[in-house]
Design a protein around this motif. Structure first.
Motif, PDB file in Angstrom:
ATOM      1  N   LEU A 176     -45.530-112.107  26.725  1.00  0.00           N
ATOM      2  CA  LEU A 176     -46.482-111.021  26.527  1.00  0.00           C
ATOM      3  C   LEU A 176     -46.767-110.101  27.852  1.00  0.00           C
ATOM      4  O   LEU A 176     -46.911-108.971  27.459  1.00  0.00           O
ATOM      5  N   ALA A 177     -46.445-110.440  29.028  1.00  0.00           N
ATOM      6  CA  ALA A 177     -46.326-109.583  30.148  1.00  0.00           C
ATOM      7  C   ALA A 177     -45.462-108.338  30.011  1.00  0.00           C
ATOM      8  O   ALA A 177     -45.670-107.241  30.450  1.00  0.00           O
ATOM      9  N   TYR A 178     -44.165-109.089  29.473  1.00  0.00           N
ATOM     10  CA  TYR A 178     -43.154-108.150  29.255  1.00  0.00           C
ATOM     11  C   TYR A 178     -43.335-107.016  28.194  1.00  0.00           C
ATOM     12  O   TYR A 178     -43.279-105.898  28.403  1.00  0.00           O
ATOM     13  N   GLU A 179     -43.858-107.781  27.227  1.00  0.00           N
ATOM     14  CA  GLU A 179     -44.119-106.659  26.025  1.00  0.00           C
ATOM     15  C   GLU A 179     -45.247-105.641  26.277  1.00  0.00           C
ATOM     16  O   GLU A 179     -45.286-104.643  25.838  1.00  0.00           O
ATOM     17  N   LEU A 180     -46.219-106.227  26.737  1.00  0.00           N
ATOM     18  CA  LEU A 180     -47.566-105.399  26.987  1.00  0.00           C
ATOM     19  C   LEU A 180     -47.491-104.636  28.359  1.00  0.00           C
ATOM     20  O   LEU A 180     -48.422-103.743  28.514  1.00  0.00           O
ATOM     21  N   GLY A 181     -46.862-104.901  29.284  1.00  0.00           N
ATOM     22  CA  GLY A 181     -46.699-104.063  30.473  1.00  0.00           C
ATOM     23  C   GLY A 181     -46.505-102.483  30.422  1.00  0.00           C
ATOM     24  O   GLY A 181     -47.164-101.880  31.140  1.00  0.00           O
ATOM     25  N   PRO A 182     -45.871-102.021  29.444  1.00  0.00           N
ATOM     26  CA  PRO A 182     -45.834-100.593  29.284  1.00  0.00           C
ATOM     27  C   PRO A 182     -47.051-100.009  29.063  1.00  0.00           C
ATOM     28  O   PRO A 182     -47.556 -98.788  28.979  1.00  0.00           O
ATOM     29  N   GLN A 183     -48.039-101.042  28.639  1.00  0.00           N
ATOM     30  CA  GLN A 183     -49.444-100.156  27.839  1.00  0.00           C
ATOM     31  C   GLN A 183     -50.527-100.520  28.885  1.00  0.00           C
ATOM     32  O   GLN A 183     -51.544-100.389  28.975  1.00  0.00           O
ATOM     33  N   GLY A 184     -50.108-101.094  30.247  1.00  0.00           N
ATOM     34  CA  GLY A 184     -51.034-101.289  31.266  1.00  0.00           C
ATOM     35  C   GLY A 184     -51.773-102.512  31.038  1.00  0.00           C
ATOM     36  O   GLY A 184     -52.606-102.827  31.850  1.00  0.00           O
ATOM     37  N   ILE A 185     -51.290-103.450  30.252  1.00  0.00           N
ATOM     38  CA  ILE A 185     -51.896-104.931  30.098  1.00  0.00           C
ATOM     39  C   ILE A 185     -51.328-105.897  30.773  1.00  0.00           C
ATOM     40  O   ILE A 185     -50.013-105.874  30.501  1.00  0.00           O
ATOM     41  N   ARG A 186     -51.915-106.613  31.792  1.00  0.00           N
ATOM     42  CA  ARG A 186     -51.448-107.448  32.584  1.00  0.00           C
ATOM     43  C   ARG A 186     -51.689-108.817  31.936  1.00  0.00           C
ATOM     44  O   ARG A 186     -52.837-109.120  31.204  1.00  0.00           O
ATOM     45  N   VAL A 187     -50.998-109.937  32.007  1.00  0.00           N
ATOM     46  CA  VAL A 187     -51.104-111.211  31.445  1.00  0.00           C
ATOM     47  C   VAL A 187     -50.738-112.260  32.688  1.00  0.00           C
ATOM     48  O   VAL A 187     -49.702-112.227  33.128  1.00  0.00           O
ATOM     49  N   HIS A 188     -51.764-113.271  32.684  1.00  0.00           N
ATOM     50  CA  HIS A 188     -51.290-114.468  33.665  1.00  0.00           C
ATOM     51  C   HIS A 188     -51.630-115.733  32.924  1.00  0.00           C
ATOM     52  O   HIS A 188     -52.616-115.690  32.340  1.00  0.00           O
ATOM     53  N   ALA A 189     -50.699-116.809  33.326  1.00  0.00           N
ATOM     54  CA  ALA A 189     -51.221-118.115  33.037  1.00  0.00           C
ATOM     55  C   ALA A 189     -51.854-118.601  34.350  1.00  0.00           C
ATOM     56  O   ALA A 189     -51.529-118.441  35.397  1.00  0.00           O
ATOM     57  N   ILE A 190     -53.019-119.324  34.066  1.00  0.00           N
ATOM     58  CA  ILE A 190     -53.888-119.713  35.385  1.00  0.00           C
ATOM     59  C   ILE A 190     -53.743-121.250  35.162  1.00  0.00           C
ATOM     60  O   ILE A 190     -53.957-122.044  34.065  1.00  0.00           O
ATOM     61  N   SER A 191     -53.219-121.786  36.250  1.00  0.00           N
ATOM     62  CA  SER A 191     -53.136-123.497  36.180  1.00  0.00           C
ATOM     63  C   SER A 191     -54.038-124.017  37.402  1.00  0.00           C
ATOM     64  O   SER A 191     -53.394-124.240  38.497  1.00  0.00           O
ATOM     65  N   PRO A 192     -55.229-124.471  37.098  1.00  0.00           N
ATOM     66  CA  PRO A 192     -56.044-125.089  38.090  1.00  0.00           C
ATOM     67  C   PRO A 192     -55.581-126.530  38.311  1.00  0.00           C
ATOM     68  O   PRO A 192     -54.835-127.137  37.243  1.00  0.00           O
ATOM     69  N   GLY A 193     -55.956-127.157  39.336  1.00  0.00           N
ATOM     70  CA  GLY A 193     -55.908-128.554  39.593  1.00  0.00           C
ATOM     71  C   GLY A 193     -56.714-129.278  38.751  1.00  0.00           C
ATOM     72  O   GLY A 193     -57.681-128.696  37.852  1.00  0.00           O
ATOM     73  N   PRO A 194     -56.668-130.483  38.802  1.00  0.00           N
ATOM     74  CA  PRO A 194     -57.499-131.533  37.549  1.00  0.00           C
ATOM     75  C   PRO A 194     -59.075-130.980  37.952  1.00  0.00           C
ATOM     76  O   PRO A 194     -59.563-131.025  39.180  1.00  0.00           O
ATOM     77  N   LEU A 195     -59.854-130.785  37.001  1.00  0.00           N
ATOM     78  CA  LEU A 195     -61.254-130.603  37.087  1.00  0.00           C
ATOM     79  C   LEU A 195     -61.863-131.507  35.958  1.00  0.00           C
ATOM     80  O   LEU A 195     -61.531-131.729  34.914  1.00  0.00           O
ATOM     81  N   LYS A 196     -63.093-131.788  36.287  1.00  0.00           N
ATOM     82  CA  LYS A 196     -63.987-132.732  35.461  1.00  0.00           C
ATOM     83  C   LYS A 196     -64.620-131.882  34.343  1.00  0.00           C
ATOM     84  O   LYS A 196     -65.771-131.188  34.588  1.00  0.00           O
ATOM     85  N   THR A 197     -63.772-131.503  33.374  1.00  0.00           N
ATOM     86  CA  THR A 197     -64.261-130.867  32.525  1.00  0.00           C
ATOM     87  C   THR A 197     -64.420-131.634  30.890  1.00  0.00           C
ATOM     88  O   THR A 197     -63.911-132.742  30.924  1.00  0.00           O
ATOM     89  N   ARG A 198     -65.243-131.255  30.009  1.00  0.00           N
ATOM     90  CA  ARG A 198     -65.029-132.094  28.756  1.00  0.00           C
ATOM     91  C   ARG A 198     -63.692-132.392  28.118  1.00  0.00           C
ATOM     92  O   ARG A 198     -63.469-133.375  27.524  1.00  0.00           O
ATOM     93  N   ALA A 199     -62.930-131.108  28.178  1.00  0.00           N
ATOM     94  CA  ALA A 199     -61.674-131.277  27.718  1.00  0.00           C
ATOM     95  C   ALA A 199     -60.689-132.384  28.370  1.00  0.00           C
ATOM     96  O   ALA A 199     -60.046-133.188  27.746  1.00  0.00           O
ATOM     97  N   ALA A 200     -60.863-132.444  29.726  1.00  0.00           N
ATOM     98  CA  ALA A 200     -60.089-133.233  30.726  1.00  0.00           C
ATOM     99  C   ALA A 200     -60.588-134.834  30.361  1.00  0.00           C
ATOM    100  O   ALA A 200     -59.667-135.770  30.640  1.00  0.00           O
ATOM    101  N   SER A 201     -61.627-135.164  30.116  1.00  0.00           N
ATOM    102  CA  SER A 201     -62.015-136.315  29.842  1.00  0.00           C
ATOM    103  C   SER A 201     -61.114-137.321  28.785  1.00  0.00           C
ATOM    104  O   SER A 201     -61.439-138.301  28.699  1.00  0.00           O
TER     105      SER A 201
END
Length: 258
Positions: A176-201
């Motif tokens: 997506l970053a490659y495809e949308l870059g020409p339109q000025g749209i930036r895309v990132h995957a964010i990779s946090p360390g382990p967090l106590k969230t409902r999903a992680a439980s």
């Protein structure tokens, strides 16, 4: 005496944050950071059962609250139609993931086709569907985020089915970053360390994962939702306007340890 100054670097920006379940959600950390820096925030809630947990949070930051179950195409289309009527969109945060418990807690080799496809649809392809609808609202550019985890790149015991799913999500961010870059749209995957969230439980032996992260991370600390939110706010700001396509680790350096 000193007074804290908040620099409104996101004033005039509008952020859609998908995935707030409660005050411990990573998505909530993002919403707080965006609002603190001046952005207008739109939150979504999954269903009537989830709404009482999300609505007070939305009210506390004067955020608009709209329903969204990504497995219902009509809800996603209605959400973006509403946003289009109200104006532009500058920031999109996709912070949702799901896998049936039996598939999540069993080995990858035992995962069912139905469970694998459901996990891929909710956790990965829904981001592509959101991006497609968001692009017309980002005529002046924007930033998109999807939440991943180190188990996408390396084997993390008990992460199981979600490893390949998150790997697909990270790859989708790069394309997506490659495809949308020409339109000025930036895309990132964010990779946090382990967090106590409902999903992680839902992960098997998650407490052991937290303990391991605390003991092995070079900084010797666990991250929190504010750490993730602040990083996303920076990446959405003018200070990071030439950064795109990255998988950004927010884990106290844990990812560099063999």
């Amino acid at each position: 005496m000193t007074t804290e100054t908040v620099y409104p670097i996101l004033t005039g920006k509008r952020a859609l944050v998908v995935g707030v379940a409660n005050e411990h959600s990573i998505a909530w950390g993002c919403a707080l950071a965006f609002r603190k820096l001046g952005a207008e925030v739109v939150l979504t809630y999954l269903n009537d059962k989830a709404k009482p947990y999300v609505e007070p949070l939305a009210q506390s930051i004067n955020a608009q609250l709209l329903p969204l179950d990504v497995t219902k195409p009509e809800q996603m289309e209605a959400l973006f139609a509403t946003l289009a009527e109200q104006g532009k969109l500058d920031i999109l945060v996709h912070s949702i993931a799901f896998a049936p418990k039996a598939d999540l807690q069993g080995g990858l080799i035992d995962s069912s086709l139905e469970g694998f496809l459901q996990a891929m649809d909710v956790s990965c392809h829904s981001f592509l569907r959101m991006a497609r609808l968001a692009v017309p609202l980002m005529a002046q550019g924007g930033t998109m985020f999807a939440m991943s985890y180190h188990g996408a790149e390396k084997v993390v015991p008990n992460y199981n089915l979600m490893g390949p799913v998150k790997a697909a999500l990270e790859s989708a961010c790069r394309y997506l970053a490659y495809e949308l870059g020409p339109q000025g749209i930036r895309v990132h995957a964010i990779s946090p360390g382990p967090l106590k969230t409902r999903a992680a439980s839902g992960l098997k032996e998650f407490d052991r994962l937290l303990s391991d992260a605390l003991n092995r991370a070079p900084l010797g600390e666990l991250v929190d939702i504010e750490d993730v939110g602040n990083t996303c706010a920076y990446l959405a700001s003018p200070f990071a306007h030439h950064l795109t396509g990255s998988t950004v680790y927010i884990d106290g350096g844990l990812n560099i340890i063999a």
